[in-house]
Design a protein around this motif. Structure first.
Motif, PDB file in Angstrom:
ATOM      1  N   ASN A 226      12.576   6.821  47.796  1.00 15.87           N
ATOM      2  CA  ASN A 226      12.739   5.918  46.649  1.00 15.87           C
ATOM      3  C   ASN A 226      12.327   4.490  46.988  1.00 15.87           C
ATOM      4  O   ASN A 226      11.946   3.720  46.108  1.00 15.87           O
ATOM      5  CB  ASN A 226      14.192   5.951  46.153  1.00 15.87           C
ATOM      6  CG  ASN A 226      15.156   5.292  47.121  1.00 15.87           C
ATOM      7  OD1 ASN A 226      15.130   5.563  48.309  1.00 15.87           O
ATOM      8  ND2 ASN A 226      16.038   4.440  46.612  1.00 15.87           N
ATOM      9  N   LYS A 227      12.383   4.135  48.278  1.00 18.07           N
ATOM     10  CA  LYS A 227      11.974   2.793  48.693  1.00 18.07           C
ATOM     11  C   LYS A 227      10.461   2.614  48.585  1.00 18.07           C
ATOM     12  O   LYS A 227       9.974   1.521  48.301  1.00 18.07           O
ATOM     13  CB  LYS A 227      12.449   2.529  50.136  1.00 18.07           C
ATOM     14  CG  LYS A 227      12.016   1.182  50.700  1.00 18.07           C
ATOM     15  CD  LYS A 227      12.551   0.023  49.891  1.00 18.07           C
ATOM     16  CE  LYS A 227      12.038  -1.320  50.420  1.00 18.07           C
ATOM     17  NZ  LYS A 227      12.467  -2.435  49.548  1.00 18.07           N
ATOM     18  N   TRP A 229       8.469   4.419  46.479  1.00 20.03           N
ATOM     19  CA  TRP A 229       7.956   4.846  45.173  1.00 20.03           C
ATOM     20  C   TRP A 229       7.107   3.712  44.585  1.00 20.03           C
ATOM     21  O   TRP A 229       7.535   2.552  44.561  1.00 20.03           O
ATOM     22  CB  TRP A 229       9.116   5.190  44.252  1.00 20.03           C
ATOM     23  CG  TRP A 229       8.705   5.619  42.870  1.00 20.03           C
ATOM     24  CD1 TRP A 229       8.849   4.901  41.723  1.00 20.03           C
ATOM     25  CD2 TRP A 229       8.086   6.855  42.501  1.00 20.03           C
ATOM     26  NE1 TRP A 229       8.362   5.611  40.652  1.00 20.03           N
ATOM     27  CE2 TRP A 229       7.884   6.810  41.092  1.00 20.03           C
ATOM     28  CE3 TRP A 229       7.689   7.977  43.214  1.00 20.03           C
ATOM     29  CZ2 TRP A 229       7.304   7.863  40.397  1.00 20.03           C
ATOM     30  CZ3 TRP A 229       7.100   9.029  42.519  1.00 20.03           C
ATOM     31  CH2 TRP A 229       6.911   8.972  41.125  1.00 20.03           C
ATOM     32  N   TRP A 231       6.111   2.756  41.537  1.00 23.62           N
ATOM     33  CA  TRP A 231       6.417   2.074  40.277  1.00 23.62           C
ATOM     34  C   TRP A 231       7.879   1.662  40.245  1.00 23.62           C
ATOM     35  O   TRP A 231       8.777   2.502  40.114  1.00 23.62           O
ATOM     36  CB  TRP A 231       6.085   2.997  39.097  1.00 23.62           C
ATOM     37  CG  TRP A 231       4.631   3.341  39.070  1.00 23.62           C
ATOM     38  CD1 TRP A 231       3.608   2.569  38.606  1.00 23.62           C
ATOM     39  CD2 TRP A 231       4.029   4.543  39.556  1.00 23.62           C
ATOM     40  NE1 TRP A 231       2.409   3.209  38.763  1.00 23.62           N
ATOM     41  CE2 TRP A 231       2.628   4.429  39.348  1.00 23.62           C
ATOM     42  CE3 TRP A 231       4.525   5.707  40.145  1.00 23.62           C
ATOM     43  CZ2 TRP A 231       1.733   5.435  39.710  1.00 23.62           C
ATOM     44  CZ3 TRP A 231       3.647   6.699  40.520  1.00 23.62           C
ATOM     45  CH2 TRP A 231       2.269   6.563  40.294  1.00 23.62           C
ATOM     46  N   LYS A 232       8.126   0.375  40.385  1.00 22.34           N
ATOM     47  CA  LYS A 232       9.476  -0.146  40.397  1.00 22.34           C
ATOM     48  C   LYS A 232       9.449  -1.596  39.920  1.00 22.34           C
ATOM     49  O   LYS A 232       8.402  -2.260  39.995  1.00 22.34           O
ATOM     50  CB  LYS A 232      10.090  -0.042  41.796  1.00 22.34           C
ATOM     51  CG  LYS A 232       9.200  -0.571  42.906  1.00 22.34           C
ATOM     52  CD  LYS A 232       9.591  -0.011  44.250  1.00 22.34           C
ATOM     53  CE  LYS A 232       8.560  -0.399  45.299  1.00 22.34           C
ATOM     54  NZ  LYS A 232       8.764   0.257  46.574  1.00 22.34           N
ATOM     55  N   GLU A 250      15.460  -3.269  43.807  1.00 21.10           N
ATOM     56  CA  GLU A 250      14.486  -2.812  42.818  1.00 21.10           C
ATOM     57  C   GLU A 250      15.000  -1.577  42.080  1.00 21.10           C
ATOM     58  O   GLU A 250      15.866  -0.847  42.586  1.00 21.10           O
ATOM     59  CB  GLU A 250      13.157  -2.467  43.514  1.00 21.10           C
ATOM     60  CG  GLU A 250      12.516  -3.661  44.192  1.00 21.10           C
ATOM     61  CD  GLU A 250      11.375  -3.252  45.100  1.00 21.10           C
ATOM     62  OE1 GLU A 250      10.287  -3.842  44.999  1.00 21.10           O
ATOM     63  OE2 GLU A 250      11.588  -2.336  45.928  1.00 21.10           O
ATOM     64  N   GLN A 251      14.444  -1.351  40.895  1.00 22.96           N
ATOM     65  CA  GLN A 251      14.754  -0.162  40.104  1.00 22.96           C
ATOM     66  C   GLN A 251      13.521   0.719  40.022  1.00 22.96           C
ATOM     67  O   GLN A 251      12.427   0.242  39.712  1.00 22.96           O
ATOM     68  CB  GLN A 251      15.199  -0.557  38.696  1.00 22.96           C
ATOM     69  CG  GLN A 251      15.521   0.635  37.795  1.00 22.96           C
ATOM     70  CD  GLN A 251      15.890   0.206  36.386  1.00 22.96           C
ATOM     71  OE1 GLN A 251      15.826  -0.974  36.046  1.00 22.96           O
ATOM     72  NE2 GLN A 251      16.277   1.169  35.555  1.00 22.96           N
ATOM     73  N   VAL A 252      13.689   2.004  40.330  1.00 21.61           N
ATOM     74  CA  VAL A 252      12.585   2.953  40.286  1.00 21.61           C
ATOM     75  C   VAL A 252      12.344   3.381  38.840  1.00 21.61           C
ATOM     76  O   VAL A 252      13.280   3.691  38.103  1.00 21.61           O
ATOM     77  CB  VAL A 252      12.900   4.181  41.171  1.00 21.61           C
ATOM     78  CG1 VAL A 252      11.870   5.275  40.971  1.00 21.61           C
ATOM     79  CG2 VAL A 252      12.965   3.771  42.637  1.00 21.61           C
ATOM     80  N   PHE A 258       7.195   1.979  33.625  1.00 22.77           N
ATOM     81  CA  PHE A 258       6.736   0.773  34.309  1.00 22.77           C
ATOM     82  C   PHE A 258       5.795  -0.023  33.407  1.00 22.77           C
ATOM     83  O   PHE A 258       5.914  -1.249  33.301  1.00 22.77           O
ATOM     84  CB  PHE A 258       6.024   1.169  35.610  1.00 22.77           C
ATOM     85  CG  PHE A 258       5.387   0.014  36.335  1.00 22.77           C
ATOM     86  CD1 PHE A 258       6.140  -0.790  37.189  1.00 22.77           C
ATOM     87  CD2 PHE A 258       4.035  -0.282  36.168  1.00 22.77           C
ATOM     88  CE1 PHE A 258       5.559  -1.860  37.858  1.00 22.77           C
ATOM     89  CE2 PHE A 258       3.449  -1.353  36.834  1.00 22.77           C
ATOM     90  CZ  PHE A 258       4.211  -2.139  37.683  1.00 22.77           C
TER      91      PHE A 258
END
Length: 294
Positions: A226-227, A229, A231-232, A250-252, A258
């Motif tokens: 998730n770190k 990914w 698009w965040k 950050e938010q995924v 996005f």
């Protein structure tokens, strides 16, 4: 390994593992202990140097150092100017690396499953934790170097990300860019101390509990996806040493969410191409490692 270690979320240990040098690296570092001095006194420098695989270590760490010094600016630029293809590349690299390491686990039983779950939980906790903001004092830099180097030799855990969590990433990258020798020397001392101590623990675990350790490492790698990914969106930010605003938490999002949230193009085709390049790099490293083994 040096290029990977510059990027928060990507581990140089992953590169070492997929290139087939991981066990050799740990064993060589583990042999650097007081017994080397005894061997030197009894059998001479050449025997001691061969015992620790000195040529291998010097060559490897020279490559890592050269890569960090030469690519720190490039990676920093890409993280700001072209984050989606860069993160996509490393997402593909880590995903195929996870498969590569997972294939080396002979069976999936309760113990290995628990180890994988523990690794995943630890990595996920690290990636969603709010960072500290430690001052770059000598003691903090020494401590940061010890923790970062431990993470750097663990596949799936990024030394750069540990520095980010401690609030020391910007000072260390700034010192590398500006060649601040005092700061770098203190940080390097911490790295050496951490490396010499932690390598013994990890080498022991791989010798005695290899399957469980590999399962734990797979969990770590899965938990850090998730770190990286692509698009965040940033929830909180900070100002780095160059005056740029960079994300802290950050938010995924999905590519479409996005675009809707930021108004920026998701660059899906470019992201897929970069991800395939990450896949291809691991495949090439695997082929190279097999040929070297033969």
């Amino acid at each position: 390994m040096g290029a990977a270690d510059v990027v928060p979320g990507v581990s140089g240990g992953t590169i070492a593992f997929i290139s087939g040098i991981y066990d050799r690296l740990l064993e060589s570092i583990r042999r650097i202990n007081p017994s080397v001095l005894v061997k030197w006194r009894q059998q001479g420098f050449a025997a001691a140097w061969q015992h620790i695989n000195g040529t291998f270590l010097v060559t490897l760490f020279a490559g890592i150092g050269t890569s960090i010094l030469s690519l720190a600016r490039v990676i920093s630029y890409l993280l700001v100017a072209h984050p989606i293809p860069l993160w996509s590349f490393f997402f593909g690299l880590i995903t195929i690396s996870l498969i590569h390491i997972g294939r080396q686990i002979p069976r999936f039983d309760l113990a290995n499953g628990a180890a994988a779950a523990a690794g995943f939980g630890l990595a996920w906790l690290l990636t969603v934790s709010n960072p500290l903001m430690l001052e770059p004092t000598g003691l903090n830099l020494l401590f940061g170097g010890m923790l970062a180097i431990c993470a750097m030799i663990l596949p799936g855990v990024s030394g750069s990300f540990i520095l980010l969590l401690l609030g020391l990433y910007a000072p260390v990258i700034g010192a590398i860019k500006g060649l601040e020798l005092t700061t770098l020397a203190i940080f390097a001392c911490g790295c050496v101390l951490g490396l010499l101590s932690f390598s013994h623990v990890l080498s022991f675990l791989l010798r005695r509990f290899r399957s469980m350790t590999l399962a734990f490492l797979c969990g770590l790698m899965l938990g850090t996806l998730n770190k990286v990914w692509p698009w965040k969106v940033a929830l909180t930010t900070r100002i780095d040493s160059s005056g740029n605003e960079v994300a802290v938490t950050e938010q995924v999002l999905s590519p479409w969410a996005f675009e809707a949230s930021t108004g920026e193009a998701a660059q899906i085709l470019l992201a897929m191409t970069a991800g395939l390049l990450g896949f291809g790099l691991v495949w090439a490293l695997e082929r190279f490692a097999k040929e070297q083994g033969q």
